[in-house]
Design an enzyme around this catalytic site. Structure first.
Site: not given
Length: 345
Positions: A143, A205, A223, A229, A239
């Protein structure tokens, strides 16, 4: 009688020849522009020349079908963690005169692993880090975010993942789990949502795509297993991650325009837009997905080349790069590739 037979035969021959001459040549649905790229991540184009980042640490120049792999000198060694490396890349608005670009990369130092945004200079053969604009964006096992774009307001926008620490996304003192907004010199814009903060929106995320329709910003986001999304981004908004995801709702938090739901994943990355439609590169979805903002419908328009990392729309031509050699795909012949397909009007 013979005269009519001869005339009929002549007309038949002429008609047949005319029909064959007028028959259209059917072009391939997708055409390859360049091949054998090494895990490409972001692409830019000026005139007819493409520049594409490769995660292991090169920028590929593609001109008239010729691929030239150019070196890039950075002040810290690139991280080799999953999803990390040389990621986002965007050319300065005056690139033709200044030879300036901006990059987002994950690096390793004695202090740990981080992401940073830098200014690059180009000498027509190689690239060099010239200035650090924003440093120590948190980086974890996964991430990293990484997308860079210059908005219609001439500001530099960057997506930062939550660095595998979900609570980062709700902490506005952290740069992780955010969409960030900078001046091109690295300073904080005076009209950002909060004074002296790069944070433009939070509760993300792992956002990996940015695009504007007019002055409206849209982003794509990975996600948790599913619940990918597509969001309309507004300054200062929350968000939701990790408090809500998908279609869940909570006061003070934004619900996406589109979500992949409980059982499907797109793993959306780079974005393009035209009219009322968004075009999103999908990694696990192995497609380019078209999202219609008017009808709220979606459909796959490219789905036979494997994982797709980035996409660019120029006039009626959609360019995209495959990402089948990133360790999670099944490489096809000549992967990874820069490809194009012609869109209907």
């Amino acid at each position: 009688m013979k005269r009519w037979v001869d005339l009929s035969i002549a007309l038949l021959i002429l008609t047949g020849c005319s029909s064959n001459d007028a028959a259209p040549v059917k072009e391939p649905k997708e055409q390859m522009v360049a091949k054998e790229l090494n895990t490409p991540w972001a692409m830019e184009r000026v005139d007819d020349t493409f520049y594409i980042t490769e995660r292991p640490g090169h920028i590929v120049k593609i001109e008239d079908g010729k691929v030239t792999r150019q070196n890039i000198t950075l002040s810290e060694p690139l991280a080799t963690a999953s999803e990390a490396g040389l990621l986002g890349f965007v050319l300065a608005p005056d690139f033709a005169a200044s030879n300036t670009a901006y990059a987002y990369y994950t690096y390793e130092s004695t202090e740990g692993q981080f992401n940073r945004i830098v200014e690059l200079s180009y000498n027509q053969k190689a690239w060099r880090e010239k200035k650090i604009l924003l440093d120590k964006i948190p980086s974890g096992t996964y991430h990293h975010g990484g997308r860079l774009k210059i908005g219609p307001d001439n500001k530099l926008y960057a997506t930062a993942g939550d660095a595998s620490e979900p609570d980062n996304a709700q902490d506005k003192t952290q740069l992780a789990g955010k969409i960030l907004r900078l001046n091109l010199d690295g300073s904080v814009p005076a009209d950002n949502p909060e004074t002296d903060s790069y944070v433009y929106s939070y509760g993300h995320r792992n956002p990996q795509g940015l695009v504007w329709l007019g002055k409206t910003l849209y982003a794509s986001e990975h996600g948790n297993s599913a619940h990918d999304e597509i969001n309309r981004i507004e300054a200062g908004k929350n968000y939701g991650w990790p408090v809500i995801e998908g279609t869940e709702e909570k006061q003070g938090m934004e619900t996406p325009l589109f979500t992949s739901g409980n059982d499907t994943t797109w793993a959306p990355s780079g974005m393009a837009a035209s009219g009322d439609k968004l075009y999103v590169a999908a990694l696990r979805g192995t497609a380019i997905v078209e999202f219609d903002l008017k009808t709220k419908k979606q459909r796959k328009i490219v789905s036979d080349v494997g994982r797709i990392r980035d996409v660019m729309l120029i006039d009626h031509t959609l360019y995209f790069i495959t990402n089948n050699r990133d360790g999670r795909g099944t490489p096809q012949e000549d992967d990874d590739r820069l490809m194009k397909t012609t869109m209907a009007d």
